[in-house]
Design a protein around this motif. Structure first.
Motif, PDB file in Angstrom:
ATOM      1  N   ALA A  22       0.879  -1.332   0.144  1.00 18.05           N
ATOM      2  CA  ALA A  22      -0.035  -0.080   0.137  1.00 18.05           C
ATOM      3  C   ALA A  22       1.076   1.252  -0.048  1.00 18.05           C
ATOM      4  O   ALA A  22       0.429   2.201  -0.384  1.00 18.05           O
ATOM      5  N   LEU A  23       2.071   1.109   0.720  1.00 15.59           N
ATOM      6  CA  LEU A  23       3.119   2.503   0.455  1.00 15.59           C
ATOM      7  C   LEU A  23       4.345   1.759   0.281  1.00 15.59           C
ATOM      8  O   LEU A  23       4.685   0.734   0.415  1.00 15.59           O
ATOM      9  N   LYS A  24       4.951   2.535  -0.675  1.00 18.14           N
ATOM     10  CA  LYS A  24       6.278   2.249  -1.258  1.00 18.14           C
ATOM     11  C   LYS A  24       7.327   3.435  -1.465  1.00 18.14           C
ATOM     12  O   LYS A  24       7.167   4.297  -2.094  1.00 18.14           O
ATOM     13  N   ASP A  25       8.389   3.178  -0.357  1.00 18.97           N
ATOM     14  CA  ASP A  25       9.442   4.081  -0.056  1.00 18.97           C
ATOM     15  C   ASP A  25       9.017   5.320  -0.054  1.00 18.97           C
ATOM     16  O   ASP A  25       9.290   6.507  -0.811  1.00 18.97           O
ATOM     17  N   VAL A  26       8.154   5.624   0.861  1.00 20.33           N
ATOM     18  CA  VAL A  26       7.648   7.065   1.097  1.00 20.33           C
ATOM     19  C   VAL A  26       8.547   8.133   1.982  1.00 20.33           C
ATOM     20  O   VAL A  26       8.718   7.672   3.111  1.00 20.33           O
ATOM     21  N   ASN A  27       8.846   8.884   1.431  1.00 21.99           N
ATOM     22  CA  ASN A  27       9.741  10.019   2.381  1.00 21.99           C
ATOM     23  C   ASN A  27       9.052  11.365   2.133  1.00 21.99           C
ATOM     24  O   ASN A  27       8.664  11.968   1.163  1.00 21.99           O
ATOM     25  N   LEU A  28       8.505  11.794   3.526  1.00 23.84           N
ATOM     26  CA  LEU A  28       7.850  13.052   3.442  1.00 23.84           C
ATOM     27  C   LEU A  28       8.411  13.832   4.925  1.00 23.84           C
ATOM     28  O   LEU A  28       8.573  12.961   5.857  1.00 23.84           O
ATOM     29  N   GLU A  29       8.168  15.181   4.860  1.00 23.83           N
ATOM     30  CA  GLU A  29       8.166  15.771   6.129  1.00 23.83           C
ATOM     31  C   GLU A  29       7.151  16.814   6.205  1.00 23.83           C
ATOM     32  O   GLU A  29       6.866  17.450   5.297  1.00 23.83           O
ATOM     33  N   ILE A  30       6.249  16.809   7.149  1.00 22.29           N
ATOM     34  CA  ILE A  30       5.210  17.636   7.631  1.00 22.29           C
ATOM     35  C   ILE A  30       5.458  18.473   8.851  1.00 22.29           C
ATOM     36  O   ILE A  30       5.775  18.141   9.769  1.00 22.29           O
ATOM     37  N   ARG A  31       5.467  19.878   8.448  1.00 19.62           N
ATOM     38  CA  ARG A  31       6.306  20.861   9.268  1.00 19.62           C
ATOM     39  C   ARG A  31       4.797  21.647   9.992  1.00 19.62           C
ATOM     40  O   ARG A  31       3.802  21.616   9.370  1.00 19.62           O
ATOM     41  N   PRO A  32       5.486  21.999  11.286  1.00 19.80           N
ATOM     42  CA  PRO A  32       4.215  22.956  11.900  1.00 19.80           C
ATOM     43  C   PRO A  32       3.687  24.136  11.145  1.00 19.80           C
ATOM     44  O   PRO A  32       4.389  24.723  10.503  1.00 19.80           O
ATOM     45  N   GLY A  33       2.216  24.331  11.175  1.00 21.18           N
ATOM     46  CA  GLY A  33       1.724  25.484  10.781  1.00 21.18           C
ATOM     47  C   GLY A  33       1.526  25.294   9.047  1.00 21.18           C
ATOM     48  O   GLY A  33       0.752  26.198   8.750  1.00 21.18           O
ATOM     49  N   GLU A  34       1.771  24.177   8.904  1.00 22.86           N
ATOM     50  CA  GLU A  34       1.164  23.839   7.105  1.00 22.86           C
ATOM     51  C   GLU A  34      -0.324  23.489   6.955  1.00 22.86           C
ATOM     52  O   GLU A  34      -0.903  23.025   7.922  1.00 22.86           O
ATOM     53  N   PHE A  35      -0.578  23.979   5.826  1.00 23.57           N
ATOM     54  CA  PHE A  35      -2.020  23.483   5.391  1.00 23.57           C
ATOM     55  C   PHE A  35      -1.860  22.646   4.202  1.00 23.57           C
ATOM     56  O   PHE A  35      -1.651  22.794   3.233  1.00 23.57           O
ATOM     57  N   ILE A  36      -1.993  21.141   4.324  1.00 25.46           N
ATOM     58  CA  ILE A  36      -1.709  20.291   3.130  1.00 25.46           C
ATOM     59  C   ILE A  36      -2.754  19.538   2.781  1.00 25.46           C
ATOM     60  O   ILE A  36      -3.550  19.234   3.330  1.00 25.46           O
ATOM     61  N   GLY A  37      -2.870  19.368   1.444  1.00 22.63           N
ATOM     62  CA  GLY A  37      -3.881  18.491   0.788  1.00 22.63           C
ATOM     63  C   GLY A  37      -3.173  17.194   0.545  1.00 22.63           C
ATOM     64  O   GLY A  37      -2.202  17.282  -0.266  1.00 22.63           O
ATOM     65  N   ILE A  38      -3.896  15.994   0.757  1.00 26.90           N
ATOM     66  CA  ILE A  38      -3.245  14.707   0.309  1.00 26.90           C
ATOM     67  C   ILE A  38      -4.617  14.252  -0.842  1.00 26.90           C
ATOM     68  O   ILE A  38      -5.496  14.065  -0.340  1.00 26.90           O
ATOM     69  N   VAL A  39      -4.164  13.960  -2.064  1.00 31.15           N
ATOM     70  CA  VAL A  39      -5.056  13.646  -3.046  1.00 31.15           C
ATOM     71  C   VAL A  39      -4.310  12.282  -3.801  1.00 31.15           C
ATOM     72  O   VAL A  39      -3.352  12.028  -3.595  1.00 31.15           O
ATOM     73  N   GLY A  40      -5.316  11.731  -4.383  1.00 36.38           N
ATOM     74  CA  GLY A  40      -5.229  10.573  -5.164  1.00 36.38           C
ATOM     75  C   GLY A  40      -6.305   9.634  -5.282  1.00 36.38           C
ATOM     76  O   GLY A  40      -7.251   9.912  -4.701  1.00 36.38           O
ATOM     77  N   HIS A  41      -6.333   8.734  -6.316  1.00 29.96           N
ATOM     78  CA  HIS A  41      -7.558   8.161  -6.578  1.00 29.96           C
ATOM     79  C   HIS A  41      -7.592   6.811  -5.656  1.00 29.96           C
ATOM     80  O   HIS A  41      -6.775   6.625  -4.729  1.00 29.96           O
ATOM     81  N   THR A  42      -9.000   6.484  -5.752  1.00 27.36           N
ATOM     82  CA  THR A  42      -9.227   5.072  -4.781  1.00 27.36           C
ATOM     83  C   THR A  42      -8.178   4.243  -4.638  1.00 27.36           C
ATOM     84  O   THR A  42      -7.907   3.681  -5.734  1.00 27.36           O
ATOM     85  N   ASP A 212      -2.135  24.919   0.930  1.00 29.50           N
ATOM     86  CA  ASP A 212      -0.947  25.317   0.398  1.00 29.50           C
ATOM     87  C   ASP A 212      -0.069  24.441  -0.487  1.00 29.50           C
ATOM     88  O   ASP A 212       0.226  24.683  -1.590  1.00 29.50           O
ATOM     89  N   ARG A 213      -0.011  23.343   0.186  1.00 32.60           N
ATOM     90  CA  ARG A 213       0.917  22.389  -0.337  1.00 32.60           C
ATOM     91  C   ARG A 213       0.045  20.822  -0.872  1.00 32.60           C
ATOM     92  O   ARG A 213      -0.805  20.848   0.081  1.00 32.60           O
ATOM     93  N   MET A 214       0.530  20.501  -1.699  1.00 33.79           N
ATOM     94  CA  MET A 214      -0.380  19.304  -2.126  1.00 33.79           C
ATOM     95  C   MET A 214       0.760  18.090  -2.251  1.00 33.79           C
ATOM     96  O   MET A 214       1.879  18.015  -2.780  1.00 33.79           O
ATOM     97  N   ILE A 215       0.301  16.933  -1.674  1.00 28.27           N
ATOM     98  CA  ILE A 215       0.769  15.718  -1.772  1.00 28.27           C
ATOM     99  C   ILE A 215      -0.016  14.557  -2.765  1.00 28.27           C
ATOM    100  O   ILE A 215      -1.097  14.534  -2.477  1.00 28.27           O
ATOM    101  N   VAL A 216       0.425  14.373  -3.993  1.00 26.60           N
ATOM    102  CA  VAL A 216      -0.447  13.607  -4.715  1.00 26.60           C
ATOM    103  C   VAL A 216       0.247  11.916  -4.765  1.00 26.60           C
ATOM    104  O   VAL A 216       1.471  11.756  -4.939  1.00 26.60           O
ATOM    105  N   MET A 217      -0.672  11.054  -4.321  1.00 25.46           N
ATOM    106  CA  MET A 217      -0.174   9.722  -4.255  1.00 25.46           C
ATOM    107  C   MET A 217      -0.895   8.672  -5.429  1.00 25.46           C
ATOM    108  O   MET A 217      -1.874   9.058  -6.007  1.00 25.46           O
ATOM    109  N   ASN A 218      -0.146   7.754  -5.761  1.00 26.33           N
ATOM    110  CA  ASN A 218      -0.363   6.848  -7.168  1.00 26.33           C
ATOM    111  C   ASN A 218      -0.041   5.749  -6.631  1.00 26.33           C
ATOM    112  O   ASN A 218       1.379   5.563  -6.552  1.00 26.33           O
ATOM    113  N   HIS A 219      -0.627   4.617  -6.582  1.00 29.65           N
ATOM    114  CA  HIS A 219      -0.190   3.236  -6.258  1.00 29.65           C
ATOM    115  C   HIS A 219       0.961   3.501  -5.272  1.00 29.65           C
ATOM    116  O   HIS A 219       1.893   2.637  -5.430  1.00 29.65           O
TER     117      HIS A 219
END
Length: 287
Positions: A22-42, A212-219
């Protein structure tokens, strides 16, 4: 105190020999005060990803760090982390169960060690912050509208005073008025309390308007992670994975392609209006 994922992989296993990564080598940092959108198909890994942020799921490999500490090291206080990183799943109102909404919102803080009096103070503040008037505090959750129930469920997490607030499709099933109320509430929490908001959504218009920031997930992989305007410039790639760009972004590109030189990083109706008026003003001035 950021949340960081380092080379996170997650594999689902069932009772058969079937496995699904379900997750493959995901590297992310989420910092204080951000407004992030996570999008992707089902099935893209969005919901699996957010369940790693406070340790509801443990990576098959890789690390999840909060304030540079591995949350799965022996002795790490995961219970406390789940108070700091609140996760609100789809249709949270289905989890309302107390006799009245005040008691329901008190449940979380008391479960994390607050006294009844402390929990009451936090619950009243949280309910006020989501726009619930005091005359509703003693009502049964089942007497409320869908939008009101959703706000009470959100208040239940806010009462635990999270530093990060993660919401999985918080407007699902709501009418347009209820949807706008929830999204404007999240904007208010972000702007007035500097709360980090992580919004999982299928609506590109909502993401364009609020985050403000977008993270797009795919497979299971991170396809894009950038400022929303830069991400929405990748229209071809987004379309290829079943996502669209906001209507006004497409409109501006079409106008530009047909000789009307508007800028193309427009995302909302107000921005589209201003972009069109800017071109008209320039044409008038040059006439």
């Amino acid at each position: 105190m950021s949340i960081r994922l380092e080379h996170v992989n997650y594999i689902y296993k069932d009772n058969s020999d079937d496995v699904h990564q379900a997750l493959k080598d995901v590297n992310l940092e989420i910092r204080p005060g951000e407004f992030i959108g996570i999008v992707g198909h089902t099935g893209s890994g969005k919901s699996t990803l957010i369940q790693h942020l406070n340790g509801l799921l443990r990576p098959s490999s890789g690390k999840v760090l909060y304030d540079e500490k591995d949350i799965f090291e022996e002795g790490y206080p995961l219970r406390q982390l789940r108070g700091k990183v609140g996760v609100c799943f789809q249709y949270p109102e289905y989890q309302l169960f107390e006799q009245n909404i005040l008691e329901d919102v008190c449940f979380g803080p008391m479960n994390f060690g607050k006294t009844k009096e402390e929990a009451m103070t936090l619950a009243k503040g949280a309910l006020a912050s989501v726009g619930m008037s005091e005359d509703l505090f003693l009502k049964s959750p089942f007497e409320l509208s869908g939008g009101q129930k959703r706000r009470v469920a959100i208040a239940g997490i806010l009462a635990m005073e999270p530093e990060y607030f993660v919401l999985d499709e918080p407007t699902a099933g709501l009418d347009p008025i209820g949807r706008d109320q929830i999204l404007n509430l999240l904007r208010k929490l972000h702007e007035e309390k500097n709360m980090t908001i992580i919004l999982v959504s299928h609506s590109m218009e909502d993401v364009a308007e609020y985050v403000d920031r977008m993270i797009v997930m795919n497979h299971g992989e991170v396809l894009f992670d950038d400022d929303k305007r830069k991400v929405f410039q990748h229209e071809k790639e987004l379309n290829e994975i079943g996502l669209s760009v906001p209507f006004y972004c497409s409109l501006m590109k079409d106008l530009n392609a047909h000789g009307f030189p508007v800028k193309t990083d427009v995302l909302t109706v107000e921005e589209a209006k201003e972009a069109i008026m800017e071109v008209i003003r320039k044409k008038r001035n040059n006439a």
